[in-house]
Write an enzyme that holds these catalytic residues in place. Structure first.
Site, PDB file in Angstrom:
ATOM      1  N   ASP A  90      46.226  35.810  42.845  1.00  0.00           N
ATOM      2  CA  ASP A  90      44.891  35.827  43.603  1.00  0.00           C
ATOM      3  C   ASP A  90      44.605  34.537  44.046  1.00  0.00           C
ATOM      4  OD1 ASP A  90      42.239  36.537  44.235  1.00  0.00           O
ATOM      5  OD2 ASP A  90      41.642  35.432  42.288  1.00  0.00           O
ATOM      6  N   ASP A 145      42.860  37.851  37.709  1.00  0.00           N
ATOM      7  CA  ASP A 145      41.043  36.864  36.738  1.00  0.00           C
ATOM      8  C   ASP A 145      39.845  37.659  37.026  1.00  0.00           C
ATOM      9  OD1 ASP A 145      40.345  35.497  39.153  1.00  0.00           O
ATOM     10  OD2 ASP A 145      38.826  33.781  37.631  1.00  0.00           O
ATOM     11  N   ASP A 185      40.009  42.570  40.856  1.00  0.00           N
ATOM     12  CA  ASP A 185      42.076  42.229  40.695  1.00  0.00           C
ATOM     13  C   ASP A 185      41.878  43.179  39.845  1.00  0.00           C
ATOM     14  OD1 ASP A 185      42.040  39.935  42.182  1.00  0.00           O
ATOM     15  OD2 ASP A 185      41.747  38.471  40.324  1.00  0.00           O
TER      16      ASP A 185
END
Length: 798
Positions: free
Chosen positions: A492, A688, A692
């Protein structure tokens, strides 16, 4: 389905593990039963037909009874009032098998199942009766193992005392010229052999008694184990030798009393060394739990008094002086200091703690003084939860272990058959009975299912523990195996490759000024915890106007009613789906900002556009080196982000990432992960945020940053505790080393048995005229398990 873990007795070798799992799994209502040889624990997954009581009964009926721990609590004010009620309330706690309140000794004795019982519950129950409690003694699995090691050491000592003179004298008569004549001059041969019999029998019924009792019990249940092999091997040597001594016409020069005694002694020596080595495999978890403070300063009126940690409750105000260990989890309400969190994160640099900063039990205050409010005590502290997760991961069964267990299930019966065939083969070829006996006993003794059973779990225990020391928390042990073969790592962007702390760069509106634009956006974002929302609020220096009807749209943005208008803050795709268009001036500003690596927040009111806010996040200092290191290992690095394509590619180009998936929603992230898995095989995802969570679950291995959202951490297989991105490399490196260590152990365990069993049977006798002694066979068997555990311990330096 429910889950419960029990520690079992009489789990000695891989055969025990395989049999226990087979019997447990055959019971109705048991979905999964996984036994770990190294920890001697069984994890049950079961339906509503079972509970703790039925599982304890099932374990006993199978022959591997559940083990209980003893907890002793000192209660200074305990009296004779309500004793039965106190005992009953304590018995109602999950995991308590027995509770006895003794008003004379002013103690409460608890017999508990360690994998289920929580001490905090007992302390709370007693406090409801108005009693202050002290933990006087806890004979838990840890202390019980120490006691077992002491008992094993005592058995070994007496076995050696009895065996050494027997072995020394008999060997002397075989190899020292004149020694046999000297013995014959001192006593008749019958007396000499009788003394050998007495010493050997003392070894068998004393230090070696457990082999015979447990070995016979296993045979009786139709599940011969390691003890059965020792019992049959040493027992056969004893019975044959006693027959030579007691029956008429016996050959007193053809006895093997010393072999029987040496077999038992050497196997005890091997088990003692193995136990000591296995005890060291759990050093990492013990180190985590041993760092806790015993006492703390708690506010009492205007002063602070020192109290036991067990007396601290949530919301108590505590004082932390320089050099002291943090007693419980809390939040700073006064003071400033540097705190060493290395035992928790593996990061050596102290962390500055000021107002509203979190403190964690077990970390060490450096120089200043802090006052903090307790937020988590006992089992609710971060360190206790981490230790629990580490222990659970250490008990995980890797897929490779299932094959090992299927082999060990039939290993001991196969060895019994080979031993019988060996004896029959020697006799059929015209060999003497004594030689056939020696070959059969050697086969029984040299076989070692223990080494096969220990090969995987010991490496997992050490590897997972070492990872925790380096700031990598494996929540699931099987993530070790998956991560060792990872071919692509997906990151990410915001909060992972970047710091997750974006800063305001600029804003542009076509119909209102910048301050008004920030005011509208801040009114919506004051209800959000998103990093971009935090940056917008920081950029607006005033108190935002009140807003109502706040609502978030995952992967899109948020909206709220502000001054009678429905104000929205989100990405361009969301606004386009709503039919709201931004003019060319705003688009040019957005494109230029995105090319500079900025994230964009589009703002609209009702059905028209208001403006664009540009925010830039800083790339983590370790990100560049991490990407290069992964690529050097032929691991594909992929960026998967909900940010727009221009911003995503701006960061990706800086880091050297060529594969970028932008404008992703939580659902499309899952689809992308599935596509990457089809392309690369094993795929890890590092994230995080709340958005996600689904991707973390979909990936072969989900890795979450510890400062991320709770749902992301809950969804992950691995948590990076020290918040350093290069911990991803540590996790991959440790997983590969652990799997390599497991393969080394399994190779040794199987190669040992495959190579030496034919030697013990005498297959090569025709070419070498040499036959393996049962004593050498017992020494080889004893050392094989020690070698496996010692090899696993090398991971402590990984």
């Amino acid at each position: 389905m429910s889950e419960l873990t029990l520690k079992l007795d009489k789990i000695r070798c891989g055969g025990c593990v395989a049999r226990a799992e087979r019997e447990f799994s055959a019971a109705e209502g048991i979905d999964t039963a996984e036994v770990n040889l190294a920890t001697k624990e069984c994890r049950f997954v079961f339906d509503q037909r079972h509970n703790l009581s039925t599982l304890v009964s099932l374990a006993s009926s199978v022959g591997y009874p559940a083990v209980t721990d003893e907890i002793v609590l000192t209660v200074p004010a305990l009296n004779t009032e309500n004793l039965s009620l106190i005992e009953q309330r304590l018995m109602d706690i999950d995991g308590v098998d027995k509770a006895i309140a003794d008003p004379i000794e002013r103690r409460v004795y608890l017999c508990v199942y360690g994998g289920v019982f929580q001490l905090d519950m007992a302390l709370q129950r007693l406090k409801r009766f108005g009693y202050e409690v002290q933990l006087d003694r806890a004979d838990t699995g840890e202390s019980r193992e120490v006691q077992a090691d002491i008992a094993l050491g005592a058995r070994l000592k007496w076995a050696m005392i009895l065996t050494t003179p027997l072995f020394a004298v008999v060997m002397a008569t075989h190899f020292i010229p004149g020694a046999m004549q000297a013995v014959s001059g001192l006593m008749p041969m019958g007396v000499f052999v009788s003394l050998q019999a007495v010493l050997a029998l003392l070894v068998a019924v004393g230090p070696g008694r457990a082999f015979f009792v447990e070995g016979w019990s296993a045979l009786r249940h139709g599940a011969p184990d390691m003890n059965s092999l020792v019992m049959l091997g040493s027992g056969a040597a004893l019975v044959f030798s006693l027959a030579q001594l007691l029956l008429p016409g016996g050959d007193l020069h053809n006895v093997y009393f010393e072999s029987a005694a040496v077999i038992i002694s050497l196997i005890l020596l091997g088990r003692f060394l193995e136990a000591r080595a296995k005890h060291r495999t759990g050093d990492a978890v013990r180190a985590l739990l041993s760092r806790g403070a015993k006492t703390a300063l708690r506010r009492n009126g205007d002063d602070f008094e020192r109290v036991a940690v067990t007396d601290i409750q949530v919301d108590d105000v505590l004082k932390l002086q320089a050099g002291e260990t943090v007693a419980v989890d809390g939040i700073v309400i006064d003071g400033a200091s540097d705190v060493d969190e290395s035992m928790l994160t593996g990061e050596p640099i102290p962390v500055v703690k000021t107002l509203d900063q979190p403190l964690y039990a077990g970390t060490v205050n450096q120089d200043g003084s802090l006052t903090y409010r307790a937020t988590g005590v006992g089992a609710d502290t971060a360190i206790a939860k981490i230790a629990k997760l580490v222990q659970r991961a250490q008990a995980t069964r890797l897929p490779i272990q299932n094959l090992v267990n299927r082999i060990t299930l039939w290993f001991v019966p196969a060895i019994l058959a080979i031993a019988a065939l060996t004896a029959l083969g020697w006799l059929a070829l015209g060999g003497p009975v004594a030689q056939a006996l020696v070959a059969a006993v050697s086969v029984l003794i040299i076989a070692c299912p223990c080494a096969m059973g220990l090969a995987t779990p010991t490496s997992i225990i050490v590897g997972v523990g070492r990872a925790a020391q380096r700031g990598v928390l494996f929540k699931k042990g099987d993530a070790l195996q998956a991560l060792s073969s990872v071919r692509a790592v997906v990151f990410d962007k915001t909060g992972t490759l970047t710091k997750g702390q974006p800063e305001f760069v600029g804003a542009l509106s076509s119909n209102i000024d910048q301050d008004q634009l920030l005011s509208r956006a801040a009114s919506v974002e004051q209800h959000s915890a998103h990093p971009l929302a935090t940056a917008i609020l920081a950029a607006y220096p005033h108190t935002p106007a009140e807003s109502t009807q706040f609502k978030t749209y995952r992967g899109a943005g948020a909206e709220a009613m502000v001054d009678g208008q429905r104000v929205r803050v989100g990405n361009l795709a969301w606004f386009e789906s709503l039919g709201i268009e931004f003019d060319e001036t705003l688009r040019d500003f957005a494109h230029q900002s995105a090319d500079d690596g900025c994230s964009l927040a589009y703002v609209g009111a009702d059905d028209h556009a208001l403006g664009v806010i540009a925010l830039r996040d800083q790339i983590r200092p370790q990100a560049q080196k991490l990407v290069e290191s992964l690529q050097s290992q032929s691991i594909e690095v992929v960026m998967l982000t909900g940010d727009n394509a221009r911003s995503a590619h701006g960061i990706a180009n800086t880091l050297g990432i060529s594969v970028v998936h932008s404008d992703a929603t939580p659902e499309s992230k899952v689809d992308t992960i599935e596509q990457l898995k089809a392309q690369y095989g094993t795929v890890a995802f590092v994230g995080d945020g709340i958005n996600d969570a689904a991707a973390l679950t979909a990936a072969s291995v989900g890795m979450a940053m510890s400062q991320g959202s709770d749902i992301a951490i809950e969804s992950a297989d691995v948590v990076l505790l020290n918040q350093r991105l290069d911990a991803v490399l540590s996790a991959i490196d440790l997983s590969r080393k652990t799997l390599r260590n497991i393969r080394q152990n399994l190779f040794w365990a199987f190669a040992y048995n495959v190579a030496l069993i034919p030697v013990a049977a005498g297959v090569f006798y025709a070419w070498t005229s040499m036959q393996l002694s049962p004593m050498l066979a017992s020494l080889a068997m004893a050392l094989s398990s020690v070698l496996v555990v010692s090899n696993a311990l090398r991971l402590r330096r990984a």
